[in-house]
Design an enzyme around this catalytic site. Structure first.
Site, PDB file in Angstrom:
ATOM      1  N   ASN A 135      -7.715 -14.086  32.994  1.00 49.41           N
ATOM      2  CA  ASN A 135      -8.799 -13.025  32.823  1.00 49.41           C
ATOM      3  C   ASN A 135      -9.402 -13.876  31.507  1.00 49.41           C
ATOM      4  OD1 ASN A 135      -7.364 -12.454  30.638  1.00 49.41           O
ATOM      5  ND2 ASN A 135      -6.455 -10.661  31.661  1.00 49.41           N
ATOM      6  N   LEU A 149     -14.137 -11.541  34.359  1.00 49.05           N
ATOM      7  CA  LEU A 149     -14.826 -11.013  33.294  1.00 49.05           C
ATOM      8  C   LEU A 149     -14.798  -9.557  33.177  1.00 49.05           C
ATOM      9  CD1 LEU A 149     -17.466 -13.813  33.756  1.00 49.05           C
ATOM     10  CD2 LEU A 149     -15.408 -13.913  32.135  1.00 49.05           C
ATOM     11  N   PHE A 155       9.380  -0.368  35.729  1.00 53.96           N
ATOM     12  CA  PHE A 155       8.870  -0.257  34.672  1.00 53.96           C
ATOM     13  C   PHE A 155       8.706   1.319  34.247  1.00 53.96           C
ATOM     14  CE2 PHE A 155       4.504   0.500  32.300  1.00 53.96           C
ATOM     15  CZ  PHE A 155       4.878   0.204  31.083  1.00 53.96           C
ATOM     16  N   GLN A 184       0.292 -12.868  31.982  1.00 50.82           N
ATOM     17  CA  GLN A 184       0.993 -12.591  30.677  1.00 50.82           C
ATOM     18  C   GLN A 184       2.298 -13.011  30.480  1.00 50.82           C
ATOM     19  OE1 GLN A 184       0.891 -10.748  33.649  1.00 50.82           O
ATOM     20  NE2 GLN A 184       2.429  -9.359  33.939  1.00 50.82           N
ATOM     21  N   SER A 222      13.174  13.695  23.152  1.00 50.97           N
ATOM     22  CA  SER A 222      12.987  14.033  24.435  1.00 50.97           C
ATOM     23  C   SER A 222      11.524  14.482  24.527  1.00 50.97           C
ATOM     24  CB  SER A 222      14.196  14.988  24.759  1.00 50.97           C
ATOM     25  OG  SER A 222      13.956  15.505  26.241  1.00 50.97           O
ATOM     26  N   GLY A 234      -7.153  -7.048  39.266  1.00 49.35           N
ATOM     27  CA  GLY A 234      -7.194  -8.543  39.219  1.00 49.35           C
ATOM     28  C   GLY A 234      -6.300  -9.103  40.468  1.00 49.35           C
ATOM     29  N   ASP A 235      -4.898  -8.464  40.762  1.00 48.07           N
ATOM     30  CA  ASP A 235      -4.255  -8.843  41.851  1.00 48.07           C
ATOM     31  C   ASP A 235      -5.208  -8.877  43.188  1.00 48.07           C
ATOM     32  OD1 ASP A 235      -2.053  -9.327  40.141  1.00 48.07           O
ATOM     33  OD2 ASP A 235      -1.399  -7.339  40.576  1.00 48.07           O
ATOM     34  N   ASP A 295       6.693   0.990  39.582  1.00 45.63           N
ATOM     35  CA  ASP A 295       6.324   1.869  38.260  1.00 45.63           C
ATOM     36  C   ASP A 295       6.687   3.264  38.195  1.00 45.63           C
ATOM     37  OD1 ASP A 295       5.610  -0.622  37.239  1.00 45.63           O
ATOM     38  OD2 ASP A 295       3.329  -0.223  38.107  1.00 45.63           O
ATOM     39  N   SER A 323       6.586 -11.447  41.021  1.00 46.16           N
ATOM     40  CA  SER A 323       7.419 -10.197  40.844  1.00 46.16           C
ATOM     41  C   SER A 323       7.208  -9.076  41.750  1.00 46.16           C
ATOM     42  CB  SER A 323       6.919  -9.675  39.247  1.00 46.16           C
ATOM     43  OG  SER A 323       5.641  -9.081  39.310  1.00 46.16           O
TER      44      SER A 323
END
Length: 327
Positions: free
Chosen positions: A195, A224, A102, A172, A36, A256-257, A12, A8
């Site tokens: 993970n 971990l 996102f 995910q 709102s 993690g990336d 964001d 991807s």
């Protein structure tokens, strides 16, 4: 080592509401909502698992080829990635779409209201790996990171057909796939990344126990969190590589990336798996200390000093192989 990263590419838009969502809700009027929120802060960040991993590899001196789909708004993001060593020539740009996005608002109690628009990412399944490999003069490894599920399946199949090594990083996306698709994504991978939570979920969704999964992949790396990394290889005793201690966490997103990028950069430079995991932990710690997934960089890294302080002179000497390429 010629590495392509499939996955991807996203931006964001993260907003902060200095109040409580619950105070805006009226009892008995929840059947129809029209809300709102006046926010006091917005952060626009580059992201997407594929782009994050490619960025980390580029910062560490490799020239990864990013494979994915982006929209008409990609020019600035493309420039950023290329400035940090990423080859974006295999990113398909759709002129009538927007890059995946996102949008999320968080209140003072950390409640969140978010939306994800896949945008151009939906076209990623139409990108073949053949031309990528031809342009690179051959590929040694393809990282199949989270993205459009159909693209993940296609690129895994193409790797098998062409005999290209691949790293499976389903993350995910596991939850939305069938048992057969999950088995297909990980079977025969040279590297599998999860993970701790995903390791259990992967067993549940694939129907395979931990032993069966390990038998079907070359190396299984399980992060971990603060406890480090579990490194499992068939025919070897499992090893837990400790994390860098006492990290001042500014933002956990993308750590993690960063770990994946650090470990794969180590493997590409010939490090032993344990030293590669140590390097991954160091790069992850640097990502944790910065806000945003792509804000750590070579000028401020101090990788070798941190390798030496945490793991000793031997791993630091190994890490010098990687940093020599990043210089």
């Amino acid at each position: 080592m010629r590495i392509a990263v499939s996955g991807s590419i996203a931006t964001d838009h993260l907003m902060h509401f200095p109040g409580r969502f619950t105070e805006q809700l009226v009892a008995g009027r929840l059947r129809v909502l029209s809300l709102s929120f006046l926010v006091d802060r917005i952060d626009i960040r580059r992201g997407g698992a594929g782009a994050n991993i490619a960025f980390g590899l580029g910062v560490l001196g490799l020239t990864p080829m990013l494979v994915g789909a982006a929209g008409a708004d990609f020019d600035e993001y493309r420039s950023w990635l290329e400035q940090h060593g990423v080859d974006t020539g295999s990113v398909s740009v759709l002129p009538h779409e927007q890059t995946a996005r996102f949008v999320c608002t968080t209140d003072v109690e950390q409640n969140q209201i978010g939306s994800f628009h896949a945008g151009a990412m939906r076209a990623a399944a139409g990108i073949p790996l053949g031309p990528v490999a031809e342009r690179a003069g051959g590929l040694d490894l393809v990282v199949v990171s989270p993205g459009e599920p159909a693209a993940m399946l296609r690129h895994t199949e193409e790797c098998r057909t062409a005999g290209i090594g691949f790293a499976a990083d389903p993350s995910q996306q596991i939850t939305g796939m069938s048992r057969g698709d999950v088995q297909f994504l990980i079977g025969g991978a040279d590297y599998l990344f999860t993970n701790e939570y995903e390791a259990g979920l992967l067993q549940e969704r694939s129907g395979w126990g931990a032993r069966r999964i390990l038998d079907s992949v070359g190396t299984w790396v399980t992060t971990l969190g603060a406890d480090g990394v579990l490194l499992e290889r068939d025919g070897h005793e499992p090893v837990v590589v400790p994390a860098v201690p006492d990290v001042a966490v500014a933002d956990a997103t993308g750590a993690g990336d960063a770990l994946r990028a650090g470990m794969l950069a180590g493997i590409a430079r010939g490090l032993a798996p344990e030293d590669a995991c140590r390097l991954g932990c160091v790069v992850a710690s640097l990502a944790l200390e910065t806000v945003g997934t792509q804000e750590y960089g070579p000028a401020a890294m101090g990788v070798l000093d941190r390798m030496r302080a945490v793991y000793g002179d031997g791993p630091a000497t190994a890490g010098a192989l990687v940093m020599a390429g990043a210089a």
